[in-house]
Motif scaffolding. Sequence first.
Motif, mmCIF file in Angstrom:
data_model
loop_
_atom_site.group_PDB
_atom_site.id
_atom_site.type_symbol
_atom_site.label_atom_id
_atom_site.label_comp_id
_atom_site.label_asym_id
_atom_site.label_seq_id
_atom_site.Cartn_x
_atom_site.Cartn_y
_atom_site.Cartn_z
ATOM 1 N N ARG A 13 69.421 6.474 73.122
ATOM 2 C CA ARG A 13 69.413 5.339 74.049
ATOM 3 C C ARG A 13 70.490 5.466 75.135
ATOM 4 O O ARG A 13 70.519 4.655 76.060
ATOM 5 N N GLY A 14 71.362 6.449 74.984
ATOM 6 C CA GLY A 14 72.365 6.682 76.010
ATOM 7 C C GLY A 14 73.791 6.621 75.483
ATOM 8 O O GLY A 14 74.063 5.985 74.460
ATOM 9 N N HIS A 15 74.683 7.292 76.196
ATOM 10 C CA HIS A 15 76.090 7.294 75.803
ATOM 11 C C HIS A 15 76.952 7.544 77.029
ATOM 12 O O HIS A 15 76.518 8.164 78.015
ATOM 13 N N ALA A 16 78.172 7.028 76.975
ATOM 14 C CA ALA A 16 79.167 7.238 78.037
ATOM 15 C C ALA A 16 80.440 7.735 77.368
ATOM 16 O O ALA A 16 81.378 6.967 77.108
ATOM 17 N N THR A 29 75.003 3.715 72.750
ATOM 18 C CA THR A 29 74.051 2.661 72.415
ATOM 19 C C THR A 29 73.157 3.110 71.269
ATOM 20 O O THR A 29 72.624 4.225 71.286
ATOM 21 N N THR A 30 72.999 2.232 70.272
ATOM 22 C CA THR A 30 72.064 2.461 69.175
ATOM 23 C C THR A 30 71.033 1.335 69.170
ATOM 24 O O THR A 30 71.130 0.373 69.946
ATOM 25 N N VAL A 35 78.307 1.019 70.082
ATOM 26 C CA VAL A 35 79.322 1.528 69.160
ATOM 27 C C VAL A 35 80.415 2.200 69.980
ATOM 28 O O VAL A 35 80.175 2.695 71.078
ATOM 29 N N THR A 36 81.629 2.185 69.444
ATOM 30 C CA THR A 36 82.725 2.958 70.011
ATOM 31 C C THR A 36 82.706 4.339 69.373
ATOM 32 O O THR A 36 82.479 4.465 68.162
ATOM 33 N N ASP A 189 70.134 15.967 58.408
ATOM 34 C CA ASP A 189 69.268 16.940 59.044
ATOM 35 C C ASP A 189 68.066 16.200 59.610
ATOM 36 O O ASP A 189 67.697 15.137 59.103
ATOM 37 N N GLY A 190 67.455 16.721 60.648
ATOM 38 C CA GLY A 190 66.291 16.050 61.218
ATOM 39 C C GLY A 190 66.688 14.994 62.233
ATOM 40 O O GLY A 190 67.398 15.276 63.199
ATOM 41 N N ASP A 191 66.239 13.754 62.021
ATOM 42 C CA ASP A 191 66.439 12.658 62.969
ATOM 43 C C ASP A 191 67.853 12.088 62.816
ATOM 44 O O ASP A 191 68.106 11.196 62.007
ATOM 45 N N LEU A 192 68.789 12.579 63.625
ATOM 46 C CA LEU A 192 70.183 12.160 63.496
ATOM 47 C C LEU A 192 70.395 10.713 63.891
ATOM 48 O O LEU A 192 71.238 10.020 63.305
ATOM 49 N N ALA A 193 69.633 10.206 64.858
ATOM 50 C CA ALA A 193 69.763 8.809 65.260
ATOM 51 C C ALA A 193 69.375 7.886 64.103
ATOM 52 O O ALA A 193 70.018 6.852 63.867
#
Length: 234
Positions: A13-16, A29-30, A35-36, A189-193
């Motif tokens: 979903r994105g990250h900064a 973003t989750t 999250v920090t 493993d696999g889908d880390l999100a």
Amino acid sequence: MPLTTLLDALFPRGHAITVNDSVLTGTATTDDGEVTVIGTTDKIEVGVDHALVLADTVLASTAAHPQRPIVMLVDTAGQRLARRDELLGINGYFAHLAQTLDLARRRGARLVTLVYGESVSGGFLSFGLMADHIHALPDAQVWVMDLRAMARVTKQPLEKLQALSLTSPVFAPGVENYVAMGAVQSLWDGDLARHLLEALRAPADGDHRAALGAERGGRTLAARVATAVSQGNA
């Protein structure tokens, strides 16, 4: 796994997140919100300056968003063994970092660690090991002390420790052995999100590492001894 690939897989979903002197700081973003993110990369040896940056990020997150989860990404070769860091009292800086994470937890933040590279000694103990739950990628490397260093400290022959490491995870490096001991809860493993969401949603109901180690056969006595001590039977 390269850091950029890891960040995109964890946070689709994105990250900064910025990287400065091999220290990661920022937000992501989750599906459950922001999250920090703090962490290390490039197998950095964590020194006093790095510890201060990590601690500052934790304190800022706690002040502005007390219940925002903190995700820690670990790739460190340990603590910096430099004269300057030792003279400044690196142990105090590491203790300060650990205290900021304890404060964040007591203010309601969930703490989740993912070891994606190396995690060694003080560089890991001061922040990654402070999480409610610790996870790792299958190809991560985890150890607290090399067997040669352990031999020097314990005054035991290296050959004896090498023989013990064949049957006891306590003496053996490697992520699989830390899973067996309960220090690492699971391998991702696999889908880390999806794995990250499950970790953030899991209850933080105390330290179960000794019990996990007993269940998995990696630490057969720790839970029993701790129970005996707490009940006054030791």
